[in-house]
Enzyme design. Structure first.
Site, PDB file in Angstrom:
ATOM      1  CG  HIS A  30      20.417 -22.026  -1.726  1.00 11.38           C
ATOM      2  ND1 HIS A  30      19.399 -22.792  -2.236  1.00 11.38           N
ATOM      3  CD2 HIS A  30      19.830 -21.179  -0.853  1.00 11.38           C
ATOM      4  CE1 HIS A  30      18.246 -22.430  -1.698  1.00 11.38           C
ATOM      5  NE2 HIS A  30      18.477 -21.457  -0.854  1.00 11.38           N
ATOM      6  CG  HIS A  70      20.637 -23.834   2.082  1.00 11.53           C
ATOM      7  ND1 HIS A  70      20.506 -24.005   3.444  1.00 11.53           N
ATOM      8  CD2 HIS A  70      21.703 -23.021   1.921  1.00 11.53           C
ATOM      9  CE1 HIS A  70      21.451 -23.313   4.060  1.00 11.53           C
ATOM     10  NE2 HIS A  70      22.190 -22.707   3.163  1.00 11.53           N
ATOM     11  N   PRO A 119      15.338 -28.785   5.764  1.00  7.94           N
ATOM     12  CG  PRO A 119      13.349 -29.900   6.278  1.00  7.94           C
ATOM     13  CD  PRO A 119      14.632 -30.047   5.507  1.00  7.94           C
ATOM     14  CG  ASN A 192      27.831 -17.868   5.769  1.00  9.92           C
ATOM     15  OD1 ASN A 192      26.860 -17.302   6.265  1.00  9.92           O
ATOM     16  ND2 ASN A 192      27.694 -18.891   4.928  1.00  9.92           N
ATOM     17  CB  ILE A 194      25.401 -14.250   4.734  1.00 13.02           C
ATOM     18  CG1 ILE A 194      26.423 -13.115   4.708  1.00 13.02           C
ATOM     19  CG2 ILE A 194      24.373 -14.052   3.619  1.00 13.02           C
ATOM     20  CD1 ILE A 194      25.849 -11.718   4.724  1.00 13.02           C
ATOM     21  CG  HIS A 277      21.675 -17.721   1.654  1.00 11.76           C
ATOM     22  ND1 HIS A 277      22.229 -18.370   2.718  1.00 11.76           N
ATOM     23  CD2 HIS A 277      20.451 -18.289   1.471  1.00 11.76           C
ATOM     24  CE1 HIS A 277      21.386 -19.295   3.154  1.00 11.76           C
ATOM     25  NE2 HIS A 277      20.304 -19.261   2.418  1.00 11.76           N
ATOM     26  NE  ARG A 372      -0.639 -45.414  30.657  1.00 14.23           N
ATOM     27  CZ  ARG A 372      -0.236 -44.884  31.809  1.00 14.23           C
ATOM     28  NH1 ARG A 372       0.988 -44.409  31.944  1.00 14.23           N
ATOM     29  NH2 ARG A 372      -1.076 -44.782  32.823  1.00 14.23           N
ATOM     30  CD  GLU A 435       8.745 -32.948  23.994  1.00 13.27           C
ATOM     31  OE1 GLU A 435       9.292 -31.894  23.582  1.00 13.27           O
ATOM     32  OE2 GLU A 435       8.387 -33.107  25.175  1.00 13.27           O
ATOM     33  CG  HIS A 497      -0.623 -31.987  29.052  1.00 12.09           C
ATOM     34  ND1 HIS A 497      -0.439 -30.625  29.058  1.00 12.09           N
ATOM     35  CD2 HIS A 497       0.510 -32.509  29.590  1.00 12.09           C
ATOM     36  CE1 HIS A 497       0.730 -30.345  29.595  1.00 12.09           C
ATOM     37  NE2 HIS A 497       1.334 -31.462  29.918  1.00 12.09           N
TER      38      HIS A 497
END
Lengths: 690, 690
Positions: A30, A70, A119, A192, A194, A277, A372, A435, A497
């Site tokens: 890139h 990237h 990501p 940009n 793009i 790009h 829990r 989350e 759920h």
């Protein structure tokens, strides 16, 4: 003003061309953003950020997050120019096996890289976590220092892109950043327009500045573009610097600088195109760019000595800043010996000595306790002994039992509510119903390095967090997930759920320890084990419903849970058992009951509780053989989820008591009965396997 | 004006109390929102939406999406009052086994429920898909009709909550909704500022109205709250109706009505509390509310006959509207016989007759073709024969090969770009970098019912989409995912972009068919198989890199792919083979090469290509036994991902050639070699297993 001279401008042009050359050499990558953002990146590394190239891990440094991962060359080239680890050869080996310059920046791999990005959205969202952690760390180590005077003061800088702004996770994290009034966070958004499908107008037309203002951010726009065809494009670095610096005065809001650029500037024909790009520009285009910039079009990877010398002056400035900081740090150490001891322990990666002693033990109780609930008590018990531990929930605090009792909320004082009191240095986190944002923020907190975060939601919503969980694993970030309501035991809320496939799907992630304790005491042991390890993430999968607290004078000791799997109920007969039942979490007590029935039917039955398959796999072969003798082929796994993965343990002759379909809305007892997760089902499967 | 009389107001109060009573009876659930939103819900079902209670599936109906699915009673009570399926007994059996009133609304389960909601954000995001689908459907069936005159015109109404606004997926979908100028979408956002952690001020302080204006929405605020303690709370339904109707005039923007309410109004002590959000109110509180509203506090589930009669008048109005619509529909049928035939086929759930004929076949080619490239050619070949098929990518069109060549983009005309031309009725979707939003939108499109959507991204980013994929499976929505770059074959982009655990983690989702074809011809067969099934989602996992196109005159026919697994290479010797290699996707050719070597070593070796484990599992036992004779225990699986799940197929004696760790940044060939996914590794594993 940036005060750049001709050498600085030459260095920026050099940076552009190094990016273009590096992509051209490997043939893919890139180049475009690294070219047009070279002035911004150089400005950050030379004029804006406090850092010390000779000690990239210096505690007092500002943090840099390249959310558009990237465009890794944007960072790699500056690491090289600033003298942080990378050499020219590293740039030449971009994106090749074993190089220091992988396709996307990777933490723990390349010096000076704080975080693994790629990501889209993840970097910016985690940067919010870094900024939150910085405040908490300051509160932990130096709460009384005036703003800007503490060795624990630093700033988080981010470069983000159009893609980051589109991803939902940045909405979650940036809304929270505004809410949290993170004045220590500055994001430069490279608008940009793009992306891979070329002009972003095809899918993206929101007013990003207005959106961030709606979040409560301080927003400044800087436009480098001239008229529509870019003829008057002016890279006004002074305006950019002023915009970045304008945030210094706004202590109660994060800053977004919207920087309008033309991607791949000044490439003669490919600027402002999708091609620039994500593809090599080609020799001709690069040659044209070099001519334009007064470089020899026939030469690649050219760095003039004077340019490098000029850029490397930052090394000296960094050393000086570090030295100055050292004075304050020494004074702080002297004035705060207890806090300094805490810092040293944390920097050494050691758990507190009192950890295992502080873990509560729970009395045997047939009626039992939800794991829990046990987890909540354990966290409260650890509050004093482990000050670096903190966390919260994505709006399910009471359900997830994630609040250490009595600990204040981490919240601007003006935003306390009737239910939650606290302050900016508080300990209880409130993520809102966000989350994935929570997951990314937890990564950022862990990467900041001085605190240890956990975050809770229902296990089923681990799906929302999956991108963050994967990045925690890739980065070996010691984040702990508190995922409760870990089966159809959740009950009436129904199939949307109830986790069914989640335990298997999470075990699939390399490097994530998935822990599902059987009772309150296993929960305590598991927390102890997790907090002793600082090399990666772990998930606590906990019940909503009560489960019996086993009588450890009769059954195997709960300490066995730390080994991932252990013999909970010894078979009655000497020698190998006829059958082994392997169960996790809320199904272990079913296995125990089934074993009693099977023993009555003269089937010598062992029960193995296996709270963590990953931990068990790390034990010696001898230990594993002792727990699961390979001669015993009759085996049954019991877990209220899909059987996927259990065949590895039960083998061809084994059986799995499992649920292979989605749940339903009814009370838990009915669901366990109707879906066949019962003592009788385990007995039948056991007889079948024998 | 709504024109309500006393009976309407009594009906609204009845609705509130039915909600409180229903939760109280089962002992758990979410009464608060259903109480305070009763006026809104009644208004929608009585005054706003076009629907026919005697035919809830009527094609001309408006769609209703309850994005705050936990408040299912908001909808159930109106379904009952409007006479759509539910009776009073159904409300009494809320959240119990086998009832028509599960904890969250479930499509295909309760009449009048259009969509399964519960996971926050999902409903609103899918509603955007419904609105997009409505436009596309109109373009397909009745493009020339004037606005508001077509039987294919209808509107999508949504109730959303604070939680929906916090979730990132609604950012993604709502930004796109603004961009797409969806004038057929109206969202009422119940800003009650209470969630499970009580006052949302603890985590949520953005200006939602400003944010949606930044997305390009038409935003109206309606505030029912009086002063701070709610003493002057006025449920001004006329103002609410006016706000909703104000959107009718704004044809080029979706409408957001921000409705400020007090949760659980008018419960005397629990209104405006987190307790009222997710717990039964208790007899005393409900009694107090009843007294306040002039109901007998000792009686539950009271519906006065006159009230029910008044509410049920909507049945007559609905029938009349339907009758009127029928006229237009008949006229449309007559004028559009071809389109009517298409509609009939789609409504019958039949694939086009010419489908299998239209599928291309690819010539044998050792150099081969990437399966993503083959997929692109197949989609283009299907464009004419299957007009209901449409889709696109999350900004990776060229990489995912998701564009049917020559088909216009689905985009407001003013937003065409140089790269993409189209119009509002176009066929190529541009989701932007919004994977989860794409997933939810695909669900909404599928649920609208008249078109068949697909969407693409890199396989690794299926993680971002997982909440949507699970909901597609739960709802049996015929969505197809085009997930390319399905292994380390992705190459240089490195570990953040290389799927490792994803095939296993996706196979874990009940009801999702995960398909990984070995070559171009398997890809064609797989598309044919997927498009013939309309009962659930499927995932196409496709290579970036070229893979050989097998010579089907030598090897097993590609048609076998439709069975999920088939013998690709027959072993040389008669009788059972010594060894079976089972491979998927890009690793099948390695198995084929390995088999040749193994045969040379006198090991009679079969190669089974297994593009879809789920399809294979659905075959007869006889077929499965023929492909994988149980007597042959020496088996090797070959897949460039984790081995999880393969033990079920290879058994105790089997081996798996797999990758159990994250990837790295280098070219694909290097990665396959370094990570041991090679012909030699398969040969070794085969010998080992034998």
């Amino acid at each position: 003003k940036a005060g750049w001279n001709d050498l600085d401008i030459r260095a920026v042009d050099t940076a552009r061309l190094l990016a273009a050359d590096a992509v051209q050499k490997v043939g893919n990558g890139h180049p475009g953003t690294a070219m047009s953002l070279a002035p911004l990146a150089y400005l950050l590394y030379q004029n804006v950020m406090t850092h010390d190239p000779s000690d990239p891990a210096w505690l007092g440094r500002d943090r840099f997050v390249l959310s558009c991962g990237h465009s890794s060359l944007t960072q790699y080239v500056q690491l090289y120019l600033s003298g942080i680890g990378l050499g020219l050869d590293d740039l030449k080996s971009l994106r090749t096996w074993g190089s220091q310059t992988p396709g996307h920046p990777e933490v723990h791999h390349t010096k000076g890289v704080e975080i693994t990005t790629g990501p889209l959205g993840s970097g910016l969202a985690s940067a919010v976590g870094m900024a939150m952690a910085q405040r908490r760390q300051r509160g932990l180590f130096d709460p009384d220092a005036k703003p800007g005077t503490s060795p624990f003061d630093h700033h988080v800088y981010v470069i983000a892109s159009d893609g980051d702004m589109q991803e939902g996770v940045t909405h979650e994290a940036c809304a929270l950043a505004g809410h949290q009034e993170l004045g220590n966070l500055t994001v430069v958004y490279d608008a940009n327009q793009i992306s891979i499908e070329d002009d972003t107008d095809i899918a993206f037309s929101e007013d990003v500045a207005a959106r961030f203002e709606a979040y409560g951010w301080h927003v400044v726009e800087v436009d480098w573009r001239g008229d529509a065809d870019g003829d008057e494009y002016v890279e006004d670095v002074d305006a950019l610097l002023a915009a970045i610096r304008s945030g210094d005065k706004v202590r109660d809001r994060p800053t977004l600088v919207v920087l309008h650029t033309i991607i791949a500037w000044p490439a003669p024909t490919k600027q402002n195109t999708g091609k620039a790009h994500g593809s090599a520009l080609g020799d001709e285009e690069i040659g044209g760019t070099k001519e334009l910039l007064g470089f020899d079009p026939k030469k690649s990877f050219v760095v003039e000595p004077a340019v490098l010398k000029r850029a490397r002056e930052v090394v000296k400035r960094g050393k000086a800043a570090h030295k100055e900081w050292d004075k304050g740090f020494k004074a702080w150490r002297k004035a705060n010996p207890d806090r300094a001891a805490l810092l040293d322990r944390i920097l050494e990666g050691r758990a507190p000595e009192g950890l295992s002693k502080a873990l509560p033990t729970f009395p045997a109780d047939a009626k039992g306790l939800a794991t829990r609930a046990a987890s909540g008590k354990i966290l409260t018990a650890l509050a004093d002994v482990m000050p670096e531990l903190w966390g919260g929930s994505a709006d399910l605090a009471e359900s997830n039992n994630t609040t250490m009792e009595g600990e204040p909320s981490f919240i601007p004082s003006s935003k306390q509510t009737n239910a939650w009191k606290g302050g900016p240095y508080g300990r209880t986190l409130h993520f809102g119903i966000r989350e994935n944002g929570m997951g990314m923020i937890l990564n950022g907190i862990a990467l900041e390095g001085l605190t240890r975060p956990y975050g809770g939601t229902f296990l089923v919503f681990s799906d929302y967090m999956r991108p963050a969980v994967r990045l925690a694993s890739i980065q070996q970030a010691p984040v702990t997930y508190v995922w409760t309501h870990d089966s159809i035991g959740l009950g009436e809320d129904g199939p949307t759920h109830q986790p069914i496939e989640h335990l298997a799907a999470l075990r699939a992630i390399p490097g994530l320890d998935v822990v599902r304790p059987a009772d309150a005491n296993e929960t305590a042991v598991a927390w102890g084990q997790i907090l002793t390890n600082s090399h990666g993430p772990a998930a606590m999968c906990l019940t909503r419903q009560n489960v019996p607290t086993f009588d450890r004078s009769t059954y195997g000791k709960a300490a066995g849970a730390a080994k991932g799997g252990y013999v909970l109920v010894q078979e009655s007969r000497a020698g190998d058992p006829d059958l082994i039942l392997v169960a996790t979490g809320s199904e272990v007590h079913l296995a125990v009951e089934a074993a009693e029935k099977l023993e009555k039917a003269k089937i010598s039955t062992r029960v193995v509780s296996m709270p963590c398959i990953e931990w068990f796999a790390r034990q010696t072969k001898g230990y594993r053989e002792k727990v699961l003798p390979s001669a015993v082929r009759a085996r049954v796994s019991v877990e209220a989820g899909i059987s996927m993965g259990w065949r590895d343990i039960v083998g061809d002759a084994g059986r799995s008591v499992s649920i292979e379909h989605f749940g339903a809305s009814a009370d838990a007892a009915t669901l366990f009965r109707e879906f066949g997760i019962t003592t009788d089902a385990v007995v039948r499967a056991g007889k079948d396997s024998v």
